[in-house]
Write a protein that holds these residues in place. Structure first.
Motif: not given
Ligand SMILES: [Mg+2]
Ligand SMILES: Nc1nc2c(ncn2[C@@H]2O[C@H](COP(=O)(O)OP(=O)(O)OP(=O)(O)O)[C@@H](O)[C@H]2O)c(=O)[nH]1
Lengths: 204, 142
Positions: A15-17, A45-47, A91-93, B52-54
Motif C-alpha cells: 500500500k505505502t509503496t 513507521i509509514d507515517n 487513505v491507507e488503512p 516485519i517492518k523496520v
Molecule cells: Mg504501509
C-alpha cells in the motif's frame, strides 16, 4: 469536492509503496493530494517514512481505523475538505483493518459514491496464505473494491498469479484488474490512462 | 478486524559498532539480522508473517525502511541518504501470526548474540508495551 481513494490490502502487500508512487505522479499533474494513514503498533513507521520523504501526512493514531478510530477518520476527512481542499484524499488503512467499515465511514459523510474509488492491492506472493487463513477478509475486501492491483509481478510465481486471477473471477462483481511491478519506474500505458481518467476533473 | 491474530509487537533497538560505518553497511547488517529473525521466528507450525517492518534513522536525511513479508523472500531495503555512524536507532513493528511478545524477544536475543559474534555489532532492544487504546486484542471479549 475531493475525490477519495481507499487503498486497502493486507499487511505488507504494498500500500505505502503504491501510494508514494501515486503521490509523485499526481503532484506532477499539479493535483493537491492529502494522505491519511492508520497503522497499528505503538509507533507508526509509514507515517515517519512518508513525512521524511516530504509528504503531507495525517496520521490516525492509537487504534484501528475500522473500529475505535472510525469517528476520527470522519472528522479528519471533514477537516481536510474544509481547510485544505485537496483534489484527492488517499487513505491507507492498517493492513489488518476491515475495509468495508471504512467505506461505510465515507458513505456516512455523504461523500458521493462517484467520488470514491477503492483499490485493493492483492499480493500474489501470499495468495496461498490469504486463502488459507484470511478468506473472510479477502472476500469482503474484494466485494467493496473497484480495482484490484496485483503487484510484485517480479517476485511472484506464475501459479500464484493464476490463483489470484481465479480468486478475482469468483468475486461477486466485475473487477478491473491490473498486473504491476510497483518498483518499475513508470506505469504501463494502460494503467496511466486509467489513473488519468480517474483523477481528471469530471473523470471516472 | 484481524489484528487479534496479527498483533503488532513494537521494539526499539539500538545497534552499535566500534567504528563508524556507512548507511549502506548498516542496511546490509540489518538485512542479515532481520532475515535471520524471520527464519527463526517462522520455525514451527501455523506461523505466518504479516509484515516485519523496520525504520532506521541516523538523521533527518539519512534513514532506511526494511521490509519482510514472506520467509522465502529476503528483506528489501529502501535507503535514503548516506550518513556514517557508529550507532543506529531502529524501530521495529513485527506482525507475525501465532507469535507473542515473549517469543519475539527471545528470538531477538538469540539473533543478537549471533550477530555480535559474527559482525561485532552490539544490539540493545526494548519492548514498547502495548497500550490497549480501547481496541480489542482478543476475539471474544464482552
Ligand atoms: Mg504501509
Ligand atoms: N519486488 C517488489 N516489491 C514490492 C512491490 N510492491 C511492494 N513491494 C515491497 O513490499 C514491501 C511492503 O511494502 P509496503 O508498501 O510497506 O506495504 P504496506 O501494504 O504499506 O504494509 P503495511 O502498511 O505494513 O500493511 C516493501 O519492501 C516493498 O518494497 C512490487 O511490485 N515488487
Amino acid at each position: 469536492m475531493s475525490k477519495v481513494f481507499l487503498v486497502s490490502g493486507f499487511l505488507g502487500s504494498g500500500k505505502t509503496t503504491f501510494i508514494i508512487k501515486l503521490m509523485k505522479y499526481l503532484s506532477k499533474k499539479n493535483l493537491k493530494v492529502a494522505l491519511i494513514v492508520n497503522e497499528l503498533g505503538e509507533i507508526g513507521i509509514d507515517n515517519q517514512f512518508m513525512t521524511q520523504l516530504g509528504y503531507n501526512v495525517w496520521e490516525l493514531f492509537g487504534g484501528c481505523i475500522c473500529c475505535t478510530l472510525s469517528s476520527n477518520l470522519e472528522t479528519t476527512l471533514q477537516e481536510l475538505e474544509e481547510n485544505y481542499q485537496p483534489d484527492i484524499i488517499l487513505v491507507e488503512p492498517s493492513g489488518a483493518a476491515e475495509p468495508k467499515s471504512i467505506y461505510d465511514s465515507f458513505l456516512n459523510l455523504d461523500i458521493p459514491v462517484e467520488n470514491i474509488h477503492n483499490f485493493l492491492i492483492l499480493d500474489p506472493t501470499r495468495i496461498d496464505m490469504f486463502v488459507e487463513i484470511l478468506t473472510p477478509l479477502l472476500t469482503s475486501s474484494l466485494n467493496i473494491s473497484d480495482t484490484v492491483l496485483i503487484n510484485k509481478l517480479d517476485l511472484a510465481e506464475e501459479s500464484e498469479i493464476e490463483r489470484c486471477k481465479s480468486v478475482i473471477s469468483k468475486a461477486d462483481k466485475d473487477l478491473t484488474a491490473f498486473f504491476l511491478d510497483f518498483h518499475n519506474e513508470d506505469y504501463p500505458e494502460k494503467f496511466r490512462t486509467f489513473i488519468d481518467r480517474l483523477v481528471l476533473p469530471g473523470g471516472e | 478486524m484481524y489484528q487479534s491474530e496479527f498483533n503488532p509487537v513494537t521494539i526499539e533497538m539500538q545497534m552499535t559498532l566500534s567504528e563508524e560505518a556507512s548507511l549502506n553497511h548498516w542496511a546490509e547488517i540489518s538485512r542479515y539480522y532481520f532475515n535471520a529473525y524471520a527464519q527463526e521466528i517462522t520455525k514451527g507450525e501455523k506461523i505466518y508473517i504479516g509484515h516485519i517492518k523496520v525504520f532506521a534513522t541516523v538523521n533527518e536525511s539519512s534513514y532506511f525502511k526494511l521490509s519482510i513479508f514472506k520467509p522465502t523472500i529476503p528483506a528489501e531495503v529502501d535507503i535514503q541518504g548516506d550518513a556514517w555512524t557508529s550507532k543506529l536507532s531502529l524501530l521495529v513493528n513485527s506482525f507475525v501470526y501465532g507469535i507473542d511478545e515473549e517469543t519475539t524477544m527471545k528470538v531477538l536475543e538469540s539473533v543478537s548474540e549471533k550477530m555480535e559474534k559474527e559482525f561485532m555489532v552490539k544490539t540493545k532492544f526494548t519492548l514498547k508495551p502495548v497500550h490497549m487504546h480501547g481496541h480489542h486484542h482478543h476475539e471474544h471479549d464482552h
